[in-house]
Design an enzyme around this catalytic site. Structure first.
Site, PDB file in Angstrom:
ATOM      1  N   SER A 168     -11.703   9.604   0.131  1.00 27.57           N
ATOM      2  CA  SER A 168     -11.786   8.687   1.271  1.00 27.57           C
ATOM      3  C   SER A 168     -13.010   8.978   2.127  1.00 27.57           C
ATOM      4  O   SER A 168     -13.421  10.133   2.287  1.00 27.57           O
ATOM      5  CB  SER A 168     -10.523   8.798   2.140  1.00 27.57           C
ATOM      6  OG  SER A 168      -9.402   8.333   1.442  1.00 27.57           O
ATOM      7  N   SER A 178      -6.838  -2.185   2.268  1.00 30.70           N
ATOM      8  CA  SER A 178      -7.173  -1.531   0.999  1.00 30.70           C
ATOM      9  C   SER A 178      -7.661  -2.500  -0.078  1.00 30.70           C
ATOM     10  O   SER A 178      -7.507  -2.246  -1.265  1.00 30.70           O
ATOM     11  CB  SER A 178      -5.988  -0.732   0.462  1.00 30.70           C
ATOM     12  OG  SER A 178      -5.696   0.331   1.313  1.00 30.70           O
ATOM     13  N   GLU A 227       0.812  -1.212   0.000  1.00 30.79           N
ATOM     14  CA  GLU A 227       0.000   0.000   0.000  1.00 30.79           C
ATOM     15  C   GLU A 227       0.854   1.274   0.000  1.00 30.79           C
ATOM     16  O   GLU A 227       0.375   2.359   0.313  1.00 30.79           O
ATOM     17  CB  GLU A 227      -0.938  -0.012   1.203  1.00 30.79           C
ATOM     18  CG  GLU A 227      -1.919  -1.165   1.168  1.00 30.79           C
ATOM     19  CD  GLU A 227      -2.831  -1.196   2.369  1.00 30.79           C
ATOM     20  OE1 GLU A 227      -3.714  -0.331   2.456  1.00 30.79           O
ATOM     21  OE2 GLU A 227      -2.644  -2.077   3.219  1.00 30.79           O
ATOM     22  N   ASP A 285     -16.485  -0.708   9.642  1.00 25.74           N
ATOM     23  CA  ASP A 285     -17.312  -1.107   8.510  1.00 25.74           C
ATOM     24  C   ASP A 285     -18.327  -2.153   8.962  1.00 25.74           C
ATOM     25  O   ASP A 285     -17.948  -3.144   9.617  1.00 25.74           O
ATOM     26  CB  ASP A 285     -16.444  -1.682   7.392  1.00 25.74           C
ATOM     27  CG  ASP A 285     -15.383  -0.692   6.909  1.00 25.74           C
ATOM     28  OD1 ASP A 285     -15.519   0.508   7.199  1.00 25.74           O
ATOM     29  OD2 ASP A 285     -14.430  -1.140   6.253  1.00 25.74           O
TER      30      ASP A 285
END
Length: 383
Positions: free
Chosen positions: A351, A212, A29, A327
């Site tokens: 984002s 990600s 990342e 989430d």
């Protein structure tokens, strides 16, 4: 591309608190971290903070790398890697010595080092060797305050297996899943296939300790499973395989509290993805029109309240500090199922973490100020 570097002594030390913005790193990342750092460096309030920017190359070298250089690099290639600079940076691992050591060449090329006092570090690294507690441990050894979660919370938040155990211990509902260790897959692949079949299809095959959406595959039938496992194992030999859950994908941002104040949760947001089977890497970072955010999510007020409460509970379940993004799935019967926590969510222009706080009343620059202030209020060491 030629490399020039900002002068670390350009601003008089002591005039403003100095924040070291650190980005790059050794994980897959790396490029995402550069995009995040560019956004933060553009927005950070230079009237409040003195800023020194530090890049970490893919092989782990630390060096000064200015905002202007970062802008030029990303303008040239949006998913670039940092070229190694000449002005190396290191940390003196001595209690009370809150400095960056900048290694340079003096007169006649003789090596020299100079110290630059730093009040706090803003680590904008995603994935292993940055978001997983390793960098946080180094900063603890250096007695440097830093933005975000500590060593244990960062490590737990990086591992999709252990975060689920922490959530379950806190009484939060998680979906069905199985963990596949390297030895298990190499010695008993048929047992893994049978365990996954019991979850029912579709399933999502994920590296346990990558973020990600790297290496994640949706598997709709058994014939696709082995290839998905091979893809995930390119990123991590430990995997988590999750049953697909019928429900809406909802996110909620968390911001730590001052002193003894409770952590705060933003209004929840809903991701609507177009052109992708799920919210994958391209939808998150590369294709601005592929994902839209509705914040607050169109949900009954009692479900919104439950989501915000669950986000704070998840934050405390991993012993979070500073910030996180949680989430969730909200099922058709309004059950709230937590999927994961991210202890260093992205700060790119698209984002969700800063966008949810903006919808809740804290704009981007003020959010950065708040995170740095929280870091400065927090003692180093055991707390």
């Amino acid at each position: 591309m030629s490399i020039t570097h900002e002068n670390p002594e350009a601003t008089a030390e002591g005039s403003k608190p100095c924040v070291a913005v650190v980005f790059g790193g050794r994980s897959s990342e790396h490029s995402v971290s550069l995009i995040t750092a560019r956004s933060v460096l553009r927005a950070i309030d230079r009237d409040t903070w003195d800023v020194v920017s530090v890049g970490i190359s893919t092989d782990g070298a630390w060096f000064l790398y200015s905002q202007e250089e970062l802008e030029a690099l990303l303008d040239e290639h949006p998913m670039a890697e940092l070229p190694v600079g000449t002005r190396r940076v290191s940390l003196p691992l001595q209690a009370g010595d809150s400095r960056l050591l900048i290694h340079d060449s003096g007169e006649h090329g003789a090596p020299m080092s100079r110290g630059r006092h730093v009040d706090a570090v803003f680590p904008l690294l995603h994935g292993p060797f940055g978001e997983d507690g390793t960098l946080q441990g180094l900063l603890e050894l250096a007695d440097l305050p830093y933005v975000g979660c500590g060593v244990a919370a960062s490590a737990i938040g990086m591992d999709k297996h252990f975060m689920k155990l922490a959530f379950q211990a806190a009484g939060l509902e998680v979906g069905p899943y199985t963990v596949v260790h390297d030895r298990t897959w190499r010695t008993d692949p048929q047992g893994v296939r049978e365990a996954v079949a019991q979850l029912g299809f579709p399933v999502f095959v994920k590296p346990a300790r990558a973020g990600s959406s790297f290496g994640i595959t949706r598997v709709d039938e058994p014939s696709q499973l082995d290839a998905a496992i091979a893809t995930a194992r390119e990123h991590d030999r430990k995997l988590v395989i999750e049953a697909g859950i019928e429900g809406r994908e909802i996110e909620c941002a968390v911001l730590g509290g001052h002193g003894t104040d409770e952590a705060r949760a933003s209004l929840p947001g809903e991701i609507e993805v177009q052109g992708h089977a799920f919210y994958d890497f391209e939808a998150k970072y590369l294709e601005e029109d592929s994902a839209t955010l509705s914040c607050p999510a169109r949900l009954p007020q009692d479900v919104i309240d439950t989501l915000r409460s669950a986000a704070v509970r998840a934050f405390h379940a991993v012993d979070g500090e500073g910030l996180s993004r949680c989430d969730f799935f909200v099922t058709p019967d309004h059950r709230v199922v937590i999927n994961e926590i991210n202890t260093m969510p992205g700060f790119t222009p698209i984002s969700m973490y800063p966008r949810m706080w903006a919808a809740t009343g804290i704009e981007y620059s003020a959010l950065i100020d708040e995170l740095i202030t929280l870091a400065l209020e927090r003692p180093v060491g055991l707390r």
